[in-house]
Scaffold this active site. Structure first.
Site, PDB file in Angstrom:
ATOM      1  N   ASN A 132      14.315  27.967 -38.363  1.00 36.81           N
ATOM      2  CA  ASN A 132      15.493  27.058 -38.197  1.00 36.81           C
ATOM      3  C   ASN A 132      15.780  26.803 -36.738  1.00 36.81           C
ATOM      4  O   ASN A 132      16.339  27.809 -36.333  1.00 36.81           O
ATOM      5  CB  ASN A 132      16.692  27.825 -39.096  1.00 36.81           C
ATOM      6  N   TRP A 133      15.476  25.879 -36.161  1.00 44.51           N
ATOM      7  CA  TRP A 133      15.632  25.692 -34.674  1.00 44.51           C
ATOM      8  C   TRP A 133      17.141  25.370 -34.468  1.00 44.51           C
ATOM      9  O   TRP A 133      17.572  25.129 -33.047  1.00 44.51           O
ATOM     10  CB  TRP A 133      14.807  24.661 -33.860  1.00 44.51           C
ATOM     11  N   LYS A 134      17.859  24.947 -35.349  1.00 46.56           N
ATOM     12  CA  LYS A 134      19.239  24.726 -35.243  1.00 46.56           C
ATOM     13  C   LYS A 134      19.455  23.486 -34.127  1.00 46.56           C
ATOM     14  O   LYS A 134      18.592  22.751 -34.164  1.00 46.56           O
ATOM     15  CB  LYS A 134      20.113  25.982 -34.571  1.00 46.56           C
ATOM     16  N   HIS A 170      23.483  25.767 -45.040  1.00 44.48           N
ATOM     17  CA  HIS A 170      23.500  26.883 -43.891  1.00 44.48           C
ATOM     18  C   HIS A 170      24.956  27.282 -43.535  1.00 44.48           C
ATOM     19  O   HIS A 170      25.698  26.380 -43.678  1.00 44.48           O
ATOM     20  CB  HIS A 170      22.872  26.463 -42.670  1.00 44.48           C
ATOM     21  N   GLU A 195      26.446  28.034 -41.130  1.00 43.36           N
ATOM     22  CA  GLU A 195      27.038  27.332 -39.814  1.00 43.36           C
ATOM     23  C   GLU A 195      27.419  25.967 -40.211  1.00 43.36           C
ATOM     24  O   GLU A 195      28.530  25.486 -39.845  1.00 43.36           O
ATOM     25  CB  GLU A 195      25.946  27.047 -38.698  1.00 43.36           C
ATOM     26  N   GLU A 219      21.395  34.861 -46.429  1.00 45.07           N
ATOM     27  CA  GLU A 219      21.544  35.017 -45.233  1.00 45.07           C
ATOM     28  C   GLU A 219      22.903  35.529 -45.020  1.00 45.07           C
ATOM     29  O   GLU A 219      23.927  34.731 -44.953  1.00 45.07           O
ATOM     30  CB  GLU A 219      21.536  33.477 -44.344  1.00 45.07           C
ATOM     31  N   GLY A 241      22.219  35.577 -35.926  1.00 47.71           N
ATOM     32  CA  GLY A 241      22.456  35.375 -34.439  1.00 47.71           C
ATOM     33  C   GLY A 241      23.064  36.511 -33.786  1.00 47.71           C
ATOM     34  O   GLY A 241      23.419  36.470 -32.742  1.00 47.71           O
ATOM     35  N   SER A 289      18.461  37.373 -37.937  1.00 46.89           N
ATOM     36  CA  SER A 289      18.149  38.338 -36.826  1.00 46.89           C
ATOM     37  C   SER A 289      16.764  38.873 -37.459  1.00 46.89           C
ATOM     38  O   SER A 289      16.447  40.051 -36.994  1.00 46.89           O
ATOM     39  CB  SER A 289      19.029  39.205 -36.611  1.00 46.89           C
ATOM     40  N   GLY A 321      15.837  32.021 -37.377  1.00 50.83           N
ATOM     41  CA  GLY A 321      16.590  31.187 -36.258  1.00 50.83           C
ATOM     42  C   GLY A 321      16.185  31.477 -34.855  1.00 50.83           C
ATOM     43  O   GLY A 321      14.720  31.026 -34.671  1.00 50.83           O
ATOM     44  N   GLY A 322      16.718  32.277 -34.059  1.00 47.55           N
ATOM     45  CA  GLY A 322      16.341  32.682 -32.523  1.00 47.55           C
ATOM     46  C   GLY A 322      14.998  32.797 -32.345  1.00 47.55           C
ATOM     47  O   GLY A 322      14.429  32.214 -31.474  1.00 47.55           O
TER      48      GLY A 322
HETATM   49  P1  PGA Z   1      18.903  34.252 -36.661  1.00 47.75           P
HETATM   50  O1  PGA Z   1      19.500  32.725 -37.278  1.00 47.75           O
HETATM   51  O2  PGA Z   1      17.468  34.620 -36.928  1.00 47.75           O
HETATM   52  O3  PGA Z   1      18.925  33.687 -35.033  1.00 47.75           O
HETATM   53  O4  PGA Z   1      19.837  35.030 -36.690  1.00 47.75           O
HETATM   54  C1  PGA Z   1      18.962  32.680 -38.771  1.00 47.75           C
HETATM   55  C2  PGA Z   1      19.424  31.474 -39.441  1.00 47.75           C
HETATM   56  O5  PGA Z   1      20.671  31.014 -39.073  1.00 47.75           O
HETATM   57  O6  PGA Z   1      18.916  30.641 -40.434  1.00 47.75           O
END
Ligand code: PGA
Length: 260
Positions: free
Chosen positions: A16-18, A103, A105, A175, A181, A220, A241-242
């Site tokens: 997930n590159w956001k 998600h 977010e 999640e 994050g 994470s 994500g990251g």
């Molecule tokens: P993260 O993000 O690995 O940076 O914690 C995961 C996500 O939001 O899908």
């Protein structure tokens, strides 16, 4: 790593590159990543989820190969007066394979509701997109022992409009919001327990689907904790994500996944 999970659920690792990587950076990542990827093998399935404007580039880079491409959101209507939105049909026309829905977010910053998600899941499934539904509790909800109640509300409402026969094809990512994050991860027990809770919720709708639905952990996930988090039988992959922004880190996470 050999996998001895009883059902043939192929592990899936999604990036997930956001709001990172425009078309040029997407091409650069995929050129490097795909150069080290074998054919359709026994390893985990990988899915890249770039921002809307990079989807076309990702689709063309991944064409004919084993890596799939998913969007990060969509609208539930086919078309209409919804400024700024994109429909499932538009994603399919572009050659996109799936879509992340719900998600945290989007729930947190863009007012995504479970009722809208129920409609989005129907639209995505109907269009032939693989939905990756995200669910999870806040830190406050976990502290007050509401994790199960939150997961139950989210899963049961979000899946409410789907036909039982379609549930097995779903991917659901657990999640915990406090782990996204933040560098905090759920313990393996917390992640496996939540995955088991989600599978049991699906089981209230369909026994068969519960055995087939793939449940990922996200929050994470990094190269150094991936093997541990992906080991439990209940966990069928990760939403990253990251760490998915780096080719080397994403590859290391894929290598840590059990192979089916
Ligand atoms: P993260 O993000 O690995 O940076 O914690 C995961 C996500 O939001 O899908």
């Amino acid at each position: 790593m050999e996998d001895d999970r009883p059902m043939a659920r192929r592990p899936l690792i999604a990036a997930n590159w956001k709001m990172h990587k425009g078309p040029a950076a997407t091409r650069e990542f995929l050129d490097a990543f795909l150069a080290g990827t074998g054919g359709e093998g026994k390893g985990p399935e990988s899915v890249i989820c770039p921002p809307f404007t990079s989807l076309g580039e990702a689709v063309s880079a991944c064409e004919g190969g084993p890596v799939r491409v998913a969007a990060q959101n969509m609208h539930f209507e086919q078309e209409g007066a919804y400024t700024g939105e994109v429909s499932a049909a538009m994603l399919v026309e572009l050659g996109v394979d799936g879509v992340i829905l719900g998600h945290s977010e989007r729930r947190q910053h863009f007012g995504e509701t479970d009722e809208a998600l129920a409609r989005k899941l129907v639209a995505a499934t109907g269009a032939g997109l693989l939905p990756i539904l995200c669910v999870g509790e806040t830190e406050q909800e976990r502290r007050s022992n509401e994790t199960e109640a939150v997961l139950s509300r989210q899963v049961l409402t979000d899946l409410a409009e789907l036909h039982d026969d379609d549930l097995g094809e779903l991917v659901i990512a657990y999640e915990p919001i406090w782990a996204i994050g933040t560098g905090l991860t759920a313990s393996v027990e917390q992640a496996a327990d939540a995955a088991a809770t989600i599978r049991d919720l699906v089981r209230t709708r369909s026994e068969q689907a519960a055995d087939r639905v793939r449940i990922l952990y996200g929050g994470s996930v990094k190269p150094d904790n991936a093997a541990e988090l992906l080991a439990p039988e209940e966990i069928d992959g990760a939403l990253v994500g990251g760490a998915s922004l780096s080719v080397d880190d994403f590859r290391a996470i894929l290598a840590a996944a059990p192979s089916s």
